[in-house]
Structures are given as C-alpha cells and as structure tokens.
Design an enzyme around this catalytic site. Structure first.
Site, PDB file in Angstrom:
ATOM      1  CB  ALA A  75       0.586  27.765 -61.639  1.00  0.00           C
ATOM      2  N   GLY A 124      -0.713  29.820 -66.090  1.00  0.00           N
ATOM      3  CA  GLY A 124       0.682  29.446 -66.335  1.00  0.00           C
ATOM      4  C   GLY A 124       0.863  28.672 -67.634  1.00  0.00           C
ATOM      5  CD  GLU A 184       1.388  33.521 -66.551  1.00  0.00           C
ATOM      6  OE1 GLU A 184       1.099  32.507 -65.872  1.00  0.00           O
ATOM      7  OE2 GLU A 184       1.580  34.635 -66.054  1.00  0.00           O
ATOM      8  CD  GLU A 201      -3.138  33.686 -64.234  1.00  0.00           C
ATOM      9  OE1 GLU A 201      -3.977  34.244 -64.982  1.00  0.00           O
ATOM     10  OE2 GLU A 201      -2.096  33.180 -64.653  1.00  0.00           O
TER      11      GLU A 201
HETATM   12  C1  HXC Z   1      -4.385  21.933 -60.260  1.00  0.00           C
HETATM   13  C2  HXC Z   1      -5.930  21.321 -61.866  1.00  0.00           C
HETATM   14  C3  HXC Z   1      -5.743  22.544 -62.543  1.00  0.00           C
HETATM   15  C4  HXC Z   1      -4.781  23.460 -62.011  1.00  0.00           C
HETATM   16  C5  HXC Z   1      -7.213  21.412 -63.615  1.00  0.00           C
HETATM   17  N1  HXC Z   1      -6.857  20.650 -62.553  1.00  0.00           N
HETATM   18  N2  HXC Z   1      -6.563  22.558 -63.627  1.00  0.00           N
HETATM   19  N3  HXC Z   1      -5.265  21.032 -60.733  1.00  0.00           N
HETATM   20  N4  HXC Z   1      -4.151  23.106 -60.873  1.00  0.00           N
HETATM   21  N5  HXC Z   1      -4.513  24.615 -62.603  1.00  0.00           N
HETATM   22  C6  HXC Z   1      -7.361  19.324 -62.184  1.00  0.00           C
HETATM   23  C7  HXC Z   1      -8.759  19.400 -61.599  1.00  0.00           C
HETATM   24  O1  HXC Z   1      -8.727  19.761 -60.249  1.00  0.00           O
HETATM   25  C8  HXC Z   1      -9.239  17.995 -61.822  1.00  0.00           C
HETATM   26  O2  HXC Z   1      -8.665  17.167 -60.836  1.00  0.00           O
HETATM   27  C9  HXC Z   1      -8.578  17.604 -63.154  1.00  0.00           C
HETATM   28  O3  HXC Z   1      -7.476  18.504 -63.326  1.00  0.00           O
HETATM   29  C10 HXC Z   1      -9.517  17.763 -64.328  1.00  0.00           C
HETATM   30  O4  HXC Z   1     -10.028  19.097 -64.325  1.00  0.00           O
HETATM   31  P1  HXC Z   1     -11.589  19.425 -64.404  1.00  0.00           P
HETATM   32  O5  HXC Z   1     -11.771  20.775 -63.832  1.00  0.00           O
HETATM   33  O6  HXC Z   1     -12.405  18.318 -63.833  1.00  0.00           O
HETATM   34  O7  HXC Z   1     -11.786  19.447 -65.989  1.00  0.00           O
HETATM   35  P2  HXC Z   1     -12.875  20.255 -66.832  1.00  0.00           P
HETATM   36  O8  HXC Z   1     -14.216  20.211 -66.144  1.00  0.00           O
HETATM   37  O9  HXC Z   1     -12.782  19.715 -68.219  1.00  0.00           O
HETATM   38  O10 HXC Z   1     -12.407  21.767 -66.798  1.00  0.00           O
HETATM   39  C11 HXC Z   1     -11.214  22.152 -67.428  1.00  0.00           C
HETATM   40  C12 HXC Z   1     -10.783  23.565 -66.958  1.00  0.00           C
HETATM   41  C13 HXC Z   1     -10.707  23.586 -65.412  1.00  0.00           C
HETATM   42  C14 HXC Z   1     -11.774  24.609 -67.460  1.00  0.00           C
HETATM   43  C15 HXC Z   1      -9.424  23.836 -67.599  1.00  0.00           C
HETATM   44  O11 HXC Z   1      -9.933  22.457 -64.985  1.00  0.00           O
HETATM   45  C16 HXC Z   1     -10.094  24.825 -64.851  1.00  0.00           C
HETATM   46  O12 HXC Z   1     -10.711  25.881 -64.828  1.00  0.00           O
HETATM   47  N6  HXC Z   1      -8.853  24.719 -64.370  1.00  0.00           N
HETATM   48  C17 HXC Z   1      -8.163  25.815 -63.694  1.00  0.00           C
HETATM   49  C18 HXC Z   1      -7.726  26.842 -64.690  1.00  0.00           C
HETATM   50  C19 HXC Z   1      -7.022  27.976 -64.005  1.00  0.00           C
HETATM   51  O13 HXC Z   1      -7.604  28.694 -63.179  1.00  0.00           O
HETATM   52  N7  HXC Z   1      -5.732  28.156 -64.289  1.00  0.00           N
HETATM   53  C20 HXC Z   1      -4.947  29.176 -63.714  1.00  0.00           C
HETATM   54  C21 HXC Z   1      -4.223  28.649 -62.514  1.00  0.00           C
HETATM   55  S1  HXC Z   1      -3.301  29.910 -61.701  1.00  0.00           S
HETATM   56  P3  HXC Z   1      -9.582  16.182 -59.939  1.00  0.00           P
HETATM   57  O14 HXC Z   1      -8.611  15.605 -58.956  1.00  0.00           O
HETATM   58  O15 HXC Z   1     -10.659  17.006 -59.354  1.00  0.00           O
HETATM   59  O16 HXC Z   1     -10.100  15.179 -60.952  1.00  0.00           O
HETATM   60  C22 HXC Z   1      -1.936  30.102 -62.675  1.00  0.00           C
HETATM   61  C23 HXC Z   1      -0.928  31.181 -62.418  1.00  0.00           C
HETATM   62  C24 HXC Z   1      -0.723  31.494 -61.046  1.00  0.00           C
HETATM   63  O17 HXC Z   1      -1.720  29.424 -63.587  1.00  0.00           O
HETATM   64  C25 HXC Z   1       0.053  32.733 -60.926  1.00  0.00           C
HETATM   65  C26 HXC Z   1      -0.415  33.581 -59.824  1.00  0.00           C
HETATM   66  C27 HXC Z   1       0.254  33.361 -58.499  1.00  0.00           C
END
Ligand code: HXC
Length: 257
Positions: free
Chosen positions: A65, A108, A111, A131
């Site tokens: 998400a 997400g 999911e 998360e």
């Molecule tokens: C918003 C995101 C994002 C996300 C990545 N980006 N994931 N933006 N929401 N979930 C954005 C980054 O901010 C970055 O933008 C660009 O995408 C590239 O990501 P990087 O991190 O630079 O890439 P990399 O170093 O290759 O790392 C990849 C990754 C990492 C390991 C997948 O991006 C990451 O850990 N993402 C988050 C994963 C996560 O926690 N997902 C769960 C979300 S919560 P910029 O602008 O900086 O270039 C969820 C459910 C919520 O899904 C439900 C509970 C309420």
C-alpha cells in the site's frame, strides 16, 4: 480506456491488467484501487473475456500500500473511510484472475496477489508482509489469507518478523502455484488464462466458487455445495457437448451455456 496507473490490454479472450506506477514500485494508492475497480468491471462486463491476468513490472508486482498516502492518517480517518475495505471488491472478482508476480510483492502487494485465484511467480519474486516494520499490521487480508495459504507457522514467521521469502520458498509453502523463469512469466500466465478462457464459462465460474467455498465452509457444507453445483452443470448444453466430444474423440465446441 486510458488509465493513469494501469495498462489494460486484451489478448484474445484474456484481459491483461498491468500495474503501472514505476516511480513508486507500483505502490497501491487510491487511484490504483479506483482504476483497478473500473478495469475489472469493464472486463467482467465484456462477454468475450474469460479470464484475467494481473501483473506488475519486472522489479515489482507491488511494493505495498502507498505508505506516503497513509502516513498522516489518524485512527478516525482510517476508521471513518474504512481504509482498504474497497479492496474486498477486487477479491470478489467472479472471472478467474491469475497473478503473474515478478520482483517485490510486499504488504498490500502480497495481499493483492493473494486476492487472485492463483499465483504464478517468476524466479525473482519476493513475498512478504513487512507492515510490522512500519508499526502496523497487514490491513488488506494478509493475516487471514496468508495463514490459510501457508499455515500458522510460516504466516507468523512472516507477519511477525517482516522478512521476505523468495519464489522457491513461496512455492514450497503453497502460496505460489508455479515458479517459472522471469522471461517466461507473462507467456506462462497468459497461456494458463487462455486455457481457462477456452473452457465452458459456467463450469469455470462454478469451479472457482467451489474451491473458494473450501476457505469458508465446514467439509460437510463444502461437499454439499460442490455436489449441488456439480449436479446443476448437467443442465448446461456444454456438459452435453463436452461429454459427447470426449466419446466422439473430437474437440468440444463450448457455447458457454
Ligand atoms: C510508497 C513506495 C513504496 C510504498 C516503494 N516506494 N515502496 N512508496 N509506498 N509501499 C517508493 C520509494 O519511496 C521510492 O520512491 C521508490 O518507490 C523506489 O523505492 P526504493 O526504496 O528506492 O527501492 P529499493 O531500494 O529497490 O527498495 C525496494 C523495496 C523498498 C525493498 C521494495 O522500496 C521497500 O521496502 N518498500 C516498502 C515495502 C513495504 O513496507 N511495504 C508495505 C507497505 S504497508 P522515491 O520517491 O524515494 O524514489 C502495506 C499494508 C498496509 O502494504 C496495511 C496496514 C495499514
């Protein structure tokens, strides 16, 4: 139809939906949800379409998400808008949906893949529910669908530590139906979807309903549900055609009725 966050194509009787927010690794924001809902509705309304493939990019199916969209919400915002409940409609798609997953399927994203009927993964796929590392928990069904898919031990491991698992581990655990080389992912998913779309639509829809029932019902109720659907298919022309074609050693010509 032009979308901001999706690319939608048709390949014969298959609808291909590609998540397309490369700058955010396909993070699922409210635009993605609104557009996916619209795209699914259009593909469901189109009688020529028998199955759907949902995919992302080589690097990410979806990295979760959109964290930036939800970071400033408070409890009342999340509760009043019933945050993420809109995704339940995506999970209720009646036509079969195959997730073709390459790269990250996190939070997400994992999911969303689990809302599909089955997952075909490339060798590069990585699944996880991170998360907990953000101070929250899965909110689009992860704690429930992942546990049903892989059992309590591995679901707890993934949900409590936030670690990722690779495609091989995901296949061993039963999350993924098949793992294929990255360059074959889309072909394999489209071929599987085309096969499904070539079969009798009523039996395909009922087969999906019957398997899904196993997630909800007791064994006795599920068996009864299956049997009634099975019986009802003898009212279709396609049952007559499918069985006659077998006996006459020819290909069936299904009419989807
Ligand atoms: C918003 C995101 C994002 C996300 C990545 N980006 N994931 N933006 N929401 N979930 C954005 C980054 O901010 C970055 O933008 C660009 O995408 C590239 O990501 P990087 O991190 O630079 O890439 P990399 O170093 O290759 O790392 C990849 C990754 C990492 C390991 C997948 O991006 C990451 O850990 N993402 C988050 C994963 C996560 O926690 N997902 C769960 C979300 S919560 P910029 O602008 O900086 O270039 C969820 C459910 C919520 O899904 C439900 C509970 C309420």
């Amino acid at each position: 139809m032009a979308y901001e966050t999706l690319i939608v194509e048709t390949h014969g009787a298959v609808g291909l939906v590609r998540l397309n927010r490369p700058q955010a690794l396909n993070a699922l924001n409210s635009t993605v949800l609104a557009e996916l809902t619209q795209a699914y509705a259009a593909l469901h309304a189109d009688d020529a379409i028998g199955a759907i493939v949902l995919t992302g990019s080589e690097k990410a199916f979806a990295a979760g998400a959109d964290i930036k969209e939800m970071q400033s919400l408070d409890f009342i915002d999340a509760y009043r808008r019933d945050l993420f409940s809109g995704w339940d409609e995506i999970a209720k798609a009646r036509k079969p949906v195959i997730a073709a997953v390459s790269g990250f399927a996190l939070g997400g994203g994992c999911e969303l893949a689990m809302m599909c009927d089955f997952i075909i993964a490339s060798e590069t796929a990585k699944f996880g529910q991170p998360e907990i590392t953000l101070g929250v928990i899965p909110g689009m069904g992860g704690s429930q669908r992942l546990t049903r898919a892989v059992g309590k031990a591995k679901a707890m491991d993934l949900v409590l530590t936030g670690r990722m698992m690779d495609a091989a581990e995901a296949e061993r655990a039963g999350l993924v139906a098949r793992v294929v080389p990255a360059d074959k992912l889309l072909d394999e998913a489209l071929a599987a979807a085309a096969k499904i779309a070539s079969l009798s639509r009523p039996s395909v829809l009922m087969a999906k309903e019957a398997v899904n029932r196993a997630q909800e019902a007791t064994l006795e109720e599920g068996l009864r549900f299956e049997r009634r659907l099975f019986h009802s298919l003898f009212a279709t022309e396609d049952q007559k055609e499918g069985m006659a074609a077998f006996v006459e050693k020819r290909k069936p010509a299904f009419k989807n009725r």
